[in-house]
Design an enzyme around this catalytic site. Structure first.
Site, PDB file in Angstrom:
ATOM      1  N   GLU A 134     -11.906  -0.350  -2.735  1.00 41.68           N
ATOM      2  CA  GLU A 134     -11.024   0.214  -1.710  1.00 41.68           C
ATOM      3  C   GLU A 134      -9.891   0.977  -2.401  1.00 41.68           C
ATOM      4  O   GLU A 134      -9.890   1.168  -3.609  1.00 41.68           O
ATOM      5  CB  GLU A 134     -10.450  -0.897  -0.821  1.00 41.68           C
ATOM      6  CG  GLU A 134      -9.572  -1.893  -1.552  1.00 41.68           C
ATOM      7  CD  GLU A 134      -9.106  -3.046  -0.672  1.00 41.68           C
ATOM      8  OE1 GLU A 134      -9.524  -3.126   0.495  1.00 41.68           O
ATOM      9  OE2 GLU A 134      -8.319  -3.878  -1.167  1.00 41.68           O
TER      10      GLU A 134
ATOM     11  N   ASP B 233       0.819  -1.221   0.000  1.00 41.37           N
ATOM     12  CA  ASP B 233       0.000   0.000   0.000  1.00 41.37           C
ATOM     13  C   ASP B 233       0.853   1.271   0.000  1.00 41.37           C
ATOM     14  O   ASP B 233       0.631   2.173   0.824  1.00 41.37           O
ATOM     15  CB  ASP B 233      -0.927   0.032   1.218  1.00 41.37           C
ATOM     16  CG  ASP B 233      -1.683  -1.265   1.442  1.00 41.37           C
ATOM     17  OD1 ASP B 233      -2.073  -1.887   0.447  1.00 41.37           O
ATOM     18  OD2 ASP B 233      -1.869  -1.651   2.608  1.00 41.37           O
TER      19      ASP B 233
END
Length: 312
Positions: free
Chosen positions: A212, A5
């Site tokens: 997401e 991420d």
């Protein structure tokens, strides 16, 4: 060490990357993400994309966050008035995701957390974008383990679930930040994503609907909202003329990588644009042990983004 991420930013002419930290948990994999047992954050920096990488060490630990219980997932950092603000999701003591903030005088930290999560925050994957006028906006939300399906109109539901396939998809959230960067200036709003016919994306459109991994950047006066489709493993993007939207779906940035999740950031550095993301190749395909990657991002003359092959 496994990291994922990656949120990439340029501060003081140097590239800084703020990832989550994957740790082998021994917990069986499930759709709620309990096997993602992240407990701290490191910061990495470099002077060149191909240059030496500096690991600035652990800059925030869940043990130092008074309100947090477990699972510090994707993070992002913003700078204002010489201070650096690290935004992170974590489950509180009741296992509900909130978004917290920690502050530092330096981009490499360490970061000191506030005693409470941001009032009115929920779900996961905060991205904070600075507009040209100096205002900042947070984008957030994630389905399934990210708990977004439990909310409507910023209120928790007793039995929340995803909409039916033919109903409009759940929207990511956008909210302007306060001047002090420690809270919301307003109630979070839906960030609307429409198709080429000006129709809302449907919940059953798993190849295009938001799941997401919000990210916002601006290129040639156009706002680009990019995100993951989750269970179809694509990074997609939509464009608009305002930080609030509405946005129109434009296409795929990255095809599926090795590993279930896809999460990214987009950053301009030394005259080139780059996509930062992760895959699970170094860990042999384990979806909860991921490693960061970077590749150049290219635009066509009409502003569309050229699709990148995630398998290469």
């Amino acid at each position: 060490m496994y990291t994922a991420d990656p949120a990439a930013h340029v501060f003081n002419g140097r590239l800084y990357i703020y990832p989550s930290h994957d740790i082998e948990s021994g917990i069986p994999e499930n759709d709620l993400g309990d096997h993602f047992d992240m407990r701290d954050y490191h910061v990495f920096s470099m002077n060149d994309v191909d240059g030496e990488v500096t690991d600035h060490g652990k800059v925030l630990d869940i043990k130092d966050v008074p309100w947090a219980g477990r699972q510090m997932w994707d993070t992002d950092v913003a700078c204002k008035n010489g201070k650096y603000f690290l935004y992170f999701p974590a489950k509180d003591k009741t296992d509900i995701f909130r978004i917290g903030v920690a502050v530092s005088e330096k981009p490499e930290g360490p970061f000191i957390p506030e005693n409470h999560p941001i009032t009115g925050s929920y779900s996961i994957d905060p991205c904070v974008f600075e507009n040209e006028d100096g205002t900042h906006f947070m984008y957030f939300g994630g389905l399934w383990g990210g708990q977004l399906q439990r909310y409507r109109n910023n209120k928790a539901l007793e039995c929340g679930s995803e909409p039916a396939d033919e109903e409009p998809a759940l929207s990511p959230k956008v909210v302007q930040m306060r001047e002090d960067m420690l809270g919301f200036e307003e109630e979070p709003r839906d960030l609307i994503i429409k198709d080429e016919n000006d129709e809302l994306l449907k919940a059953g459109d798993h190849d295009r609907r938001f799941f997401e991994a919000s990210w916002m950047h601006r290129y040639n006066d156009t706002y680009y909202f990019s995100y993951s489709t989750g269970n179809t493993h694509k990074l997609c993007y939509a464009t608009g003329k305002s930080p609030y939207g509405p946005f129109t779906y434009r296409g795929i940035i990255l095809t599926p990588v090795v590993g279930w999740t896809t999460h990214h950031s987009i950053c301009e550095f030394k005259g080139k644009w780059y996509l930062f993301f992760h895959d699970s190749v170094p860990s042999g395909g384990k979806t909860w042990l991921r490693s960061m990657k970077v590749t150049e991002l290219e635009y066509r003359s009409d502003g569309s983004i050229m699709t990148i092959d995630g398998s290469r």
